[in-house]
Design a protein around this motif. Structure first.
Motif, PDB file in Angstrom:
ATOM      1  N   THR A   1       0.840  -1.199   0.000  1.00 31.01           N
ATOM      2  CA  THR A   1       0.000   0.000   0.000  1.00 31.01           C
ATOM      3  C   THR A   1       0.873   1.247   0.000  1.00 31.01           C
ATOM      4  OG1 THR A   1      -1.746  -1.175   1.179  1.00 31.01           O
ATOM      5  CG2 THR A   1      -1.853   1.210   1.215  1.00 31.01           C
TER       6      THR A   1
ATOM      7  N   LYS B   1      -8.323  -0.916   1.072  1.00 29.45           N
ATOM      8  CA  LYS B   1      -7.849   0.392   0.621  1.00 29.45           C
ATOM      9  C   LYS B   1      -7.159   0.266  -0.736  1.00 29.45           C
ATOM     10  CE  LYS B   1      -7.022   4.770   1.156  1.00 29.45           C
ATOM     11  NZ  LYS B   1      -8.096   5.724   1.042  1.00 29.45           N
TER      12      LYS B   1
ATOM     13  N   ASN C   1     -13.658   4.478  -0.306  1.00 30.40           N
ATOM     14  CA  ASN C   1     -12.551   5.362  -0.632  1.00 30.40           C
ATOM     15  C   ASN C   1     -12.917   6.820  -0.363  1.00 30.40           C
ATOM     16  OD1 ASN C   1     -10.040   6.194  -1.651  1.00 30.40           O
ATOM     17  ND2 ASN C   1     -10.976   6.604  -3.630  1.00 30.40           N
TER      18      ASN C   1
ATOM     19  N   THR D   1     -12.960   7.427   3.499  1.00 32.37           N
ATOM     20  CA  THR D   1     -11.677   7.358   4.209  1.00 32.37           C
ATOM     21  C   THR D   1     -10.638   8.345   3.701  1.00 32.37           C
ATOM     22  OG1 THR D   1     -10.946   5.572   2.749  1.00 32.37           O
ATOM     23  CG2 THR D   1     -11.963   4.940   4.848  1.00 32.37           C
TER      24      THR D   1
END
Length: 174
Positions: free
Chosen positions: A23, A86, A111, A114
């Protein structure tokens, strides 16, 4: 979702750490303190249900190996799924059919909720209301702009997760 099939808590933790690294390498901002707090709180809560071999006693509380492994497994599961979702929400993964559209829209809204401004404690209800009221439906044109900002490491995630599942299954067979 293959991440769910890893049964070994140590491999699950390694996979979750791998998801955090991927990520970060994909261009997302990763904060370590919330991960550490989440990991620690789940681990501590799991200690209240002692299972298995007793390691030590701290006052009236018994620390067991099973409780530690359960806490490790559950915290790695939650953190890994958070980072995996995510990554999926920002990658250009195509889902087909009605279920695929539902999954795509869910990740799109996730998305939006957050990202953006942080929610402050003072007036957090109004801030949450504003985020919910400002949600926009999925639009393939606007989504491609977001996707281009990040690297798509979905194939790497798939291969590494599959390898860890196979390693987990081989480990349980011996």
């Amino acid at each position: 979702m293959m991440f769910l099939f890893i049964n070994n808590p140590y491999l699950k933790l390694i996979t979750a750490i791998f998801y955090i690294i991927i990520t970060f390498l994909s261009g997302f901002r990763v904060k370590l303190l919330p991960n550490i707090l989440l990991f620690t709180s789940i681990l501590i809560v799991s200690l209240f249900s002692p299972v298995g071999l007793v390691i030590t006693n701290i006052g009236p509380m018994t620390i067991t190996l099973g409780a530690l492994e359960n806490g490790l497994y559950n915290s790695a599961l939650l953190i890994g799924l958070l980072y995996l979702s995510k990554h999926i929400s920002m990658s250009n993964i195509k889902f087909s059919g009605t279920t695929g559209i539902l999954i795509r829209d869910t990740f799109h809204y996730f998305n939006q909720l957050t990202s953006g401004d942080k929610i402050k404690f003072k007036g957090f209800i109004e801030q949450i209301d504003n985020k919910l009221l400002n949600l926009t439906p999925y639009n393939s044109d606007s989504n491609t702009n977001e996707v281009k900002k990040t690297k798509d490491n979905s194939k790497i995630i798939f291969v590494i997760t599959l390898s860890l599942i196979l390693l987990d299954k081989l480990y349980h067979n011996f």
